[in-house]
Design an enzyme around this catalytic site. Structure first.
Site, PDB file in Angstrom:
ATOM      1  N   TRP A 110      25.361  51.161 -38.299  1.00  0.00           N
ATOM      2  CA  TRP A 110      26.144  51.407 -37.156  1.00  0.00           C
ATOM      3  C   TRP A 110      25.646  51.634 -35.871  1.00  0.00           C
ATOM      4  O   TRP A 110      25.412  52.798 -35.808  1.00  0.00           O
ATOM      5  CB  TRP A 110      27.696  51.903 -37.566  1.00  0.00           C
ATOM      6  CG  TRP A 110      28.458  51.482 -38.783  1.00  0.00           C
ATOM      7  CD1 TRP A 110      28.138  52.162 -39.907  1.00  0.00           C
ATOM      8  CD2 TRP A 110      29.206  50.348 -38.854  1.00  0.00           C
ATOM      9  NE1 TRP A 110      28.983  51.438 -40.705  1.00  0.00           N
ATOM     10  CE2 TRP A 110      29.774  50.502 -40.184  1.00  0.00           C
ATOM     11  CE3 TRP A 110      29.411  49.391 -37.969  1.00  0.00           C
ATOM     12  CZ2 TRP A 110      30.565  49.471 -40.469  1.00  0.00           C
ATOM     13  CZ3 TRP A 110      30.436  48.476 -38.403  1.00  0.00           C
ATOM     14  CH2 TRP A 110      30.959  48.270 -39.822  1.00  0.00           C
ATOM     15  N   ARG A 131      25.189  56.991 -47.931  1.00  0.00           N
ATOM     16  CA  ARG A 131      25.528  55.659 -47.128  1.00  0.00           C
ATOM     17  C   ARG A 131      26.205  56.292 -45.718  1.00  0.00           C
ATOM     18  O   ARG A 131      26.709  57.465 -45.741  1.00  0.00           O
ATOM     19  CB  ARG A 131      26.815  54.741 -47.674  1.00  0.00           C
ATOM     20  CG  ARG A 131      26.223  54.264 -48.832  1.00  0.00           C
ATOM     21  CD  ARG A 131      25.778  52.824 -48.691  1.00  0.00           C
ATOM     22  NE  ARG A 131      26.295  52.077 -47.426  1.00  0.00           N
ATOM     23  CZ  ARG A 131      27.298  51.302 -47.423  1.00  0.00           C
ATOM     24  NH1 ARG A 131      28.115  51.276 -48.437  1.00  0.00           N
ATOM     25  NH2 ARG A 131      27.598  50.558 -46.515  1.00  0.00           N
ATOM     26  N   PHE A 132      25.777  55.514 -44.831  1.00  0.00           N
ATOM     27  CA  PHE A 132      25.952  56.079 -43.421  1.00  0.00           C
ATOM     28  C   PHE A 132      27.233  55.248 -43.012  1.00  0.00           C
ATOM     29  O   PHE A 132      27.081  54.223 -42.209  1.00  0.00           O
ATOM     30  CB  PHE A 132      24.760  55.897 -42.315  1.00  0.00           C
ATOM     31  CG  PHE A 132      23.540  56.626 -42.483  1.00  0.00           C
ATOM     32  CD1 PHE A 132      23.307  57.939 -42.498  1.00  0.00           C
ATOM     33  CD2 PHE A 132      22.521  55.888 -43.188  1.00  0.00           C
ATOM     34  CE1 PHE A 132      22.263  58.718 -42.798  1.00  0.00           C
ATOM     35  CE2 PHE A 132      21.320  56.412 -43.538  1.00  0.00           C
ATOM     36  CZ  PHE A 132      21.265  57.935 -43.237  1.00  0.00           C
ATOM     37  N   THR A 133      28.566  55.858 -43.373  1.00  0.00           N
ATOM     38  CA  THR A 133      29.610  54.941 -43.232  1.00  0.00           C
ATOM     39  C   THR A 133      30.446  55.583 -42.164  1.00  0.00           C
ATOM     40  O   THR A 133      30.397  56.568 -41.559  1.00  0.00           O
ATOM     41  CB  THR A 133      30.466  55.205 -44.571  1.00  0.00           C
ATOM     42  OG1 THR A 133      30.658  56.621 -44.824  1.00  0.00           O
ATOM     43  CG2 THR A 133      29.629  54.653 -45.629  1.00  0.00           C
ATOM     44  N   VAL A 134      31.595  54.918 -41.846  1.00  0.00           N
ATOM     45  CA  VAL A 134      32.548  55.036 -40.747  1.00  0.00           C
ATOM     46  C   VAL A 134      33.726  54.847 -41.402  1.00  0.00           C
ATOM     47  O   VAL A 134      33.822  54.206 -42.425  1.00  0.00           O
ATOM     48  CB  VAL A 134      32.393  54.230 -39.439  1.00  0.00           C
ATOM     49  CG1 VAL A 134      31.190  54.674 -38.650  1.00  0.00           C
ATOM     50  CG2 VAL A 134      32.479  52.638 -39.812  1.00  0.00           C
ATOM     51  N   GLU A 173      35.521  60.424 -45.282  1.00  0.00           N
ATOM     52  CA  GLU A 173      36.318  59.606 -46.211  1.00  0.00           C
ATOM     53  C   GLU A 173      37.592  59.456 -45.476  1.00  0.00           C
ATOM     54  O   GLU A 173      38.382  60.153 -45.186  1.00  0.00           O
ATOM     55  CB  GLU A 173      36.730  60.677 -47.543  1.00  0.00           C
ATOM     56  CG  GLU A 173      37.662  60.076 -48.420  1.00  0.00           C
ATOM     57  CD  GLU A 173      37.210  58.820 -48.872  1.00  0.00           C
ATOM     58  OE1 GLU A 173      38.258  57.752 -48.783  1.00  0.00           O
ATOM     59  OE2 GLU A 173      36.314  58.079 -49.251  1.00  0.00           O
ATOM     60  N   SER A 174      37.774  58.077 -45.419  1.00  0.00           N
ATOM     61  CA  SER A 174      38.865  57.532 -44.413  1.00  0.00           C
ATOM     62  C   SER A 174      40.128  58.098 -45.156  1.00  0.00           C
ATOM     63  O   SER A 174      41.154  58.478 -44.202  1.00  0.00           O
ATOM     64  CB  SER A 174      39.091  56.224 -44.172  1.00  0.00           C
ATOM     65  OG  SER A 174      39.058  55.532 -45.667  1.00  0.00           O
ATOM     66  N   TYR A 207      35.634  43.895 -51.785  1.00  0.00           N
ATOM     67  CA  TYR A 207      34.047  44.065 -51.641  1.00  0.00           C
ATOM     68  C   TYR A 207      33.366  43.999 -53.316  1.00  0.00           C
ATOM     69  O   TYR A 207      32.387  43.526 -53.266  1.00  0.00           O
ATOM     70  CB  TYR A 207      34.043  45.753 -51.234  1.00  0.00           C
ATOM     71  CG  TYR A 207      34.288  46.120 -50.000  1.00  0.00           C
ATOM     72  CD1 TYR A 207      33.064  45.587 -48.977  1.00  0.00           C
ATOM     73  CD2 TYR A 207      35.319  46.198 -49.456  1.00  0.00           C
ATOM     74  CE1 TYR A 207      33.544  46.003 -47.759  1.00  0.00           C
ATOM     75  CE2 TYR A 207      35.771  46.375 -48.044  1.00  0.00           C
ATOM     76  CZ  TYR A 207      34.687  46.318 -47.310  1.00  0.00           C
ATOM     77  OH  TYR A 207      35.126  46.476 -45.935  1.00  0.00           O
TER      78      TYR A 207
END
Length: 327
Positions: free
Chosen positions: A95, A131-134, A149-150, A199
């Protein structure tokens, strides 16, 4: 701030390992801390910032709490030290922020001046291997990630800062105690079968894995359709986090998941009248939902960022309209 090692195997989705049976296996989030009095990350003014996609800012904007904690109140799409939206074009470096990819309505990182989200992870842990998550909740005091963690970030924003914000904002509660058991029960299967289910369908690499996943998606959409019969919200007569967590997938369903992830048994607008009514009511009557939904970002991210599925990166124009009017 730049990464010091080659992490393309962690940022480039096309290089990520595939499971033997062809099914999509999402790795769990790594940073799972909270914000609480007496803990390492205590609620303080000016110390927290949130970065991520437009849609996961929906809960933040709905609750309206984090801007007051940062002594700013800046509506989307302007980036502030309270939150920043990344560019939707997730490439080999993951991202990007707007300073390296100035996509419309994306922002720069005002705290660390990072180029990519991966830079934040590697600053928090140089040996990070996930993982490089948002989204990412960043602590400016300790210069590290609190949580990525959303589902947990939503709850941090719901309560952690209540003691330092206006009473009307503190009173907003999308996880009320008397509804928590029902909310948790719905969240569990909605996440596994729908939020993550699309997904599992889209990233499946065998016919068997795909068909198993996509069938479950629509079985669970049928279940949601029945729950919403004659109801405005999923739980009780109030808006809760169950609605927020389902909304982020349903608003993307027809524009993205039907085509890109091959979830094409049915569409929301043509085949699920109760879900479609619920979706349109949230979007058109609550500014928090419409203000944090950017269809250009949504469609560009999926169709541009997954070349293994869409190698020419052509972004569809439709559906027209992206979401139907309320009436």
């Amino acid at each position: 701030m730049a990464a010091t090692r080659d992490v393309r195997n962690l940022t480039d989705i096309s290089q990520m390992p595939k499971s033997e049976d062809g099914s999509f296996k999402r790795k769990p989030s790594t940073f799972r801390n909270s914000v609480e009095k007496g803990g390492k990350f205590e609620p303080e003014k000016g110390k927290s910032t949130l970065g991520g996609l437009w849609l996961w800012l929906c809960a933040f904007w709905l609750e309206g709490k984090l801007p007051y904690v940062d002594d700013t109140l800046i509506p989307p799409p302007v980036a502030s030290t309270a939150f920043t939206v990344v560019s939707p074009r997730m490439g080999e470096n993951g991202w990007p922020f707007a300073n390296v990819d100035p996509f419309p309505a994306a922002g720069v990182d005002p705290v660390n001046h990072a180029e990519h989200v991966k830079d934040l992870y590697l600053k928090a842990d140089p040996n990070y291997n996930g993982r490089f998550t948002v989204p990412v909740l960043w602590d400016k005091k300790h210069q590290t990630i609190v949580n990525n963690e959303s589902s947990e970030i939503i709850r941090v924003l719901n309560t952690a800062f209540n003691g330092m914000i206006p009473e009307d904002k503190a009173a907003i509660d999308i996880y009320p105690e008397h509804h928590r058991a029902e909310i948790d029960g719905i969240n569990e299967w909605v996440y596994d079968d729908i939020n993550n289910g699309v997904y599992k369908s889209g990233f499946a690499t065998t016919q068997e894995a795909y068909e198993k996943a996509v069938t479950k998606v629509f079985e669970s959409l049928d279940r949601v359709e029945k729950i919403l019969e004659g109801k405005k919200f999923l739980v009780g007569e109030i808006l809760t986090e169950a609605d927020v967590r389902l909304f982020v997938t349903i608003v993307r369903f027809d524009p993205v998941y039907v085509g890109h992830f091959k979830c094409n048994f049915r569409t929301i607008r043509a085949n699920y009248p109760n879900i479609n009514r619920w979706l349109r009511q949230l979007y058109w009557t609550n500014h928090a939902f419409s203000a944090t939904t950017n269809f250009d970002h949504i469609k560009t991210h999926y169709y541009w960022s997954h070349p293994s599925i869409n190698p020419h990166r052509i972004v569809p124009v439709g559906p027209i309209p992206n979401i139907e009017p309320l009436n």
